[in-house]
Design a protein around this motif. Structure first.
Motif, PDB file in Angstrom:
ATOM      1  N   CYS A  41       0.794  -1.232   0.000  1.00 56.27           N
ATOM      2  CA  CYS A  41       0.000   0.000   0.000  1.00 56.27           C
ATOM      3  C   CYS A  41       0.826   1.282   0.000  1.00 56.27           C
ATOM      4  N   PHE A  42       2.050   1.247   0.551  1.00 57.03           N
ATOM      5  CA  PHE A  42       2.847   2.478   0.674  1.00 57.03           C
ATOM      6  C   PHE A  42       3.730   2.710  -0.549  1.00 57.03           C
ATOM      7  N   CYS A  43       3.817   1.719  -1.439  1.00 60.07           N
ATOM      8  CA  CYS A  43       4.881   1.718  -2.458  1.00 60.07           C
ATOM      9  C   CYS A  43       4.536   2.567  -3.689  1.00 60.07           C
ATOM     10  N   PRO A  44       5.380   3.563  -3.994  1.00 63.12           N
ATOM     11  CA  PRO A  44       5.106   4.422  -5.142  1.00 63.12           C
ATOM     12  C   PRO A  44       5.263   3.712  -6.494  1.00 63.12           C
ATOM     13  N   PHE A  45       6.149   2.696  -6.547  1.00 66.96           N
ATOM     14  CA  PHE A  45       6.337   1.960  -7.801  1.00 66.96           C
ATOM     15  C   PHE A  45       5.066   1.152  -8.103  1.00 66.96           C
ATOM     16  N   VAL A  46       4.469   0.602  -7.051  1.00 70.24           N
ATOM     17  CA  VAL A  46       3.192  -0.107  -7.191  1.00 70.24           C
ATOM     18  C   VAL A  46       2.107   0.861  -7.650  1.00 70.24           C
ATOM     19  N   GLN A  47       2.106   2.050  -7.045  1.00 72.54           N
ATOM     20  CA  GLN A  47       1.020   2.992  -7.358  1.00 72.54           C
ATOM     21  C   GLN A  47       0.989   3.348  -8.834  1.00 72.54           C
ATOM     22  N   ARG A  48       2.148   3.395  -9.486  1.00 72.37           N
ATOM     23  CA  ARG A  48       2.179   3.677 -10.926  1.00 72.37           C
ATOM     24  C   ARG A  48       1.341   2.665 -11.721  1.00 72.37           C
ATOM     25  N   VAL A  49       1.563   1.397 -11.391  1.00 73.92           N
ATOM     26  CA  VAL A  49       0.885   0.327 -12.133  1.00 73.92           C
ATOM     27  C   VAL A  49      -0.601   0.313 -11.764  1.00 73.92           C
ATOM     28  N   LYS A  69       9.141  -9.308   3.597  1.00 72.00           N
ATOM     29  CA  LYS A  69       9.057 -10.703   4.063  1.00 72.00           C
ATOM     30  C   LYS A  69       9.041 -11.646   2.868  1.00 72.00           C
ATOM     31  N   LYS A  70       8.797 -11.120   1.677  1.00 70.61           N
ATOM     32  CA  LYS A  70       8.881 -11.837   0.410  1.00 70.61           C
ATOM     33  C   LYS A  70       8.158 -13.192   0.396  1.00 70.61           C
ATOM     34  N   PRO A  71       6.822 -13.152   0.416  1.00 68.30           N
ATOM     35  CA  PRO A  71       6.073 -14.414   0.379  1.00 68.30           C
ATOM     36  C   PRO A  71       6.318 -15.167  -0.941  1.00 68.30           C
ATOM     37  N   ARG A  80      13.408 -11.394  -7.588  1.00 74.76           N
ATOM     38  CA  ARG A  80      14.093 -10.348  -6.810  1.00 74.76           C
ATOM     39  C   ARG A  80      13.293  -9.972  -5.564  1.00 74.76           C
ATOM     40  N   GLY A  81      12.027 -10.373  -5.554  1.00 77.22           N
ATOM     41  CA  GLY A  81      11.191 -10.133  -4.383  1.00 77.22           C
ATOM     42  C   GLY A  81      10.770  -8.692  -4.178  1.00 77.22           C
ATOM     43  N   LEU A  82      10.686  -7.932  -5.275  1.00 74.63           N
ATOM     44  CA  LEU A  82      10.228  -6.540  -5.160  1.00 74.63           C
ATOM     45  C   LEU A  82       8.804  -6.421  -5.686  1.00 74.63           C
ATOM     46  N   VAL A  83       8.063  -5.467  -5.119  1.00 79.10           N
ATOM     47  CA  VAL A  83       6.768  -5.095  -5.690  1.00 79.10           C
ATOM     48  C   VAL A  83       6.966  -3.825  -6.518  1.00 79.10           C
ATOM     49  N   PRO A  84       6.192  -3.582  -7.554  1.00 75.85           N
ATOM     50  CA  PRO A  84       5.061  -4.361  -8.031  1.00 75.85           C
ATOM     51  C   PRO A  84       5.500  -5.587  -8.834  1.00 75.85           C
ATOM     52  N   TYR A  94       7.638  -8.095 -13.767  1.00 74.47           N
ATOM     53  CA  TYR A  94       7.828  -7.098 -12.706  1.00 74.47           C
ATOM     54  C   TYR A  94       8.574  -5.900 -13.265  1.00 74.47           C
ATOM     55  N   GLU A  95       8.867  -4.919 -12.438  1.00 74.61           N
ATOM     56  CA  GLU A  95       9.457  -3.618 -12.781  1.00 74.61           C
ATOM     57  C   GLU A  95       8.334  -2.678 -13.231  1.00 74.61           C
ATOM     58  N   SER A  96       8.105  -1.634 -12.445  1.00 79.73           N
ATOM     59  CA  SER A  96       6.935  -0.777 -12.673  1.00 79.73           C
ATOM     60  C   SER A  96       6.838  -0.207 -14.097  1.00 79.73           C
ATOM     61  N   THR A  97       7.967   0.236 -14.660  1.00 78.04           N
ATOM     62  CA  THR A  97       7.887   0.836 -16.002  1.00 78.04           C
ATOM     63  C   THR A  97       7.576  -0.234 -17.052  1.00 78.04           C
ATOM     64  N   THR A 250      16.001  -0.789   6.369  1.00 77.99           N
ATOM     65  CA  THR A 250      14.778  -0.200   5.835  1.00 77.99           C
ATOM     66  C   THR A 250      14.370  -0.866   4.530  1.00 77.99           C
ATOM     67  N   SER A 251      15.234  -0.839   3.516  1.00 77.81           N
ATOM     68  CA  SER A 251      14.851  -1.440   2.232  1.00 77.81           C
ATOM     69  C   SER A 251      16.047  -1.462   1.291  1.00 77.81           C
ATOM     70  N   GLN A 252      15.868  -2.139   0.180  1.00 76.46           N
ATOM     71  CA  GLN A 252      16.924  -2.168  -0.843  1.00 76.46           C
ATOM     72  C   GLN A 252      17.128  -0.781  -1.447  1.00 76.46           C
ATOM     73  N   VAL A 253      16.041  -0.019  -1.587  1.00 81.58           N
ATOM     74  CA  VAL A 253      16.152   1.349  -2.114  1.00 81.58           C
ATOM     75  C   VAL A 253      17.036   2.176  -1.177  1.00 81.58           C
ATOM     76  N   LEU A 263      19.288   2.449  -8.101  1.00 79.72           N
ATOM     77  CA  LEU A 263      18.159   1.859  -7.371  1.00 79.72           C
ATOM     78  C   LEU A 263      17.835   0.464  -7.902  1.00 79.72           C
ATOM     79  N   PRO A 264      17.280  -0.412  -7.018  1.00 77.35           N
ATOM     80  CA  PRO A 264      16.923  -1.762  -7.470  1.00 77.35           C
ATOM     81  C   PRO A 264      15.787  -1.739  -8.485  1.00 77.35           C
TER      82      PRO A 264
END
Ligand SMILES: N[C@@H](CCC(=O)N[C@@H](CS)C(=O)NCC(=O)O)C(=O)O
Length: 264
Positions: A41-49, A69-71, A80-84, A94-97, A250-253, A263-264
């Protein structure tokens, strides 16, 4: 407790569930669907998609995951376990762009890239500018701990945003004119976070009345898909405190910014 809290429960951490209008949208898209967006919910890369899906009016299922936690269901789509991450039937990517381009290529709903090849290239060029200069600049500024580097990174971010604004269509309000398109969607999550994160944490200024930047910010903030994917202010304040304090784990970023890597 999350790893970024360093055994201190008074530290704020990222939210695990959307709030406000974004929660209403999550609830509308909780049914099983062949097109699945794995998001946080907090992720800006997700929000793009997510904005792209909403603008196009496509059917989809939103699945909230914790990217730290990478389910398994996330790792199956994105090793790579990143969202989105997006699953479409038995295929995933994957990869927002890249995902925004994939949704374009489905040719369903509203097109976000213009049809003219030169304008498409222009849109891709300025999307690249956002990814290469504005997005890292945002985190560098937010994570900077001493005043000198805060001033430096704040100036750099303003300069990179000004380049984009100077290139945008003169009457706007969006990048290519009166319609919100690809570049606007790429930028929108960070426009939202300038006011909701950089303003409270770093004193980012309110856009000046009457400027081209102000009309753009207002148009983005009022867009129905941006609103439908934006949570309440507290979610952003809490979720970004770890970046503001540049806390370990905090994060990979955050780690990429600290070590000067891309950036990842
Ligand atoms: N380049 C990626 C970046 C995605 C990204 O960094 N997502 C963050 C959440 S905002 C994430 O999944 N972080 C997990 C981690 O740091 O391990 C994209 O554009 O999709």
């Amino acid at each position: 407790m999350d790893a970024n809290q360093n055994n201190d429960p008074t530290k704020k951490t990222y939210h695990k569930k959307a709030t406000g209008k974004a929660l209403e949208t999550v609830e509308k898209h909780s049914q099983d669907h062949e097109l699945k967006l794995f998001g946080s919910c907090f992720c800006p890369f997700v929000q793009r998609v997510w904005i792209s899906l909403e603008m196009k009016g496509l059917g989809y299922q939103y699945i909230e995951v914790d990217p730290y936690k990478k389910p398994q269901q996330l790792l199956e789509v994105n090793p790579r376990g990143l969202v989105p991450a997006l699953r479409h039937g038995d295929w995933g990517c994957y990869e927002s762009t890249v995902l925004m381009e994939y949704l374009e290529d489905l040719q369903k709903g509203e097109a976000l890239l213009p049809s003219d090849p030169k304008l498409r290239a222009h849109s891709r060029l300025w999307s690249d500018h956002i990814n290469r200069h504005i997005v890292p600049g945002f985190y560098r500024y937010l994570q900077a701990q001493d005043e000198k580097s805060q001033i430096k990174h704040g100036e750099e971010l303003k300069e990179q945003i000004s380049k984009l604004v100077d290139t945008a269509d003169k009457s706007g309000p969006f990048f290519l004119g009166d319609k919100m398109t690809f570049v606007d969607v790429q930028m929108a999550p960070w426009v939202v976070r300038l006011r909701k994160v950089l303003q409270p944490y770093r004193g980012w200024p309110e856009p000046e009345a009457g400027t081209r930047w102000t009309s753009w910010v207002e148009a983005i903030e009022q867009n129905h898909a941006v609103r439908a994917t934006t949570s309440t202010d507290d979610l952003y304040i809490d979720s970004y405190e770890r970046y503001f304090e540049n806390r370990p784990n905090t994060s990979q970023v955050q780690q990429a910014i600290n070590s000067g890597r891309g950036l990842p």
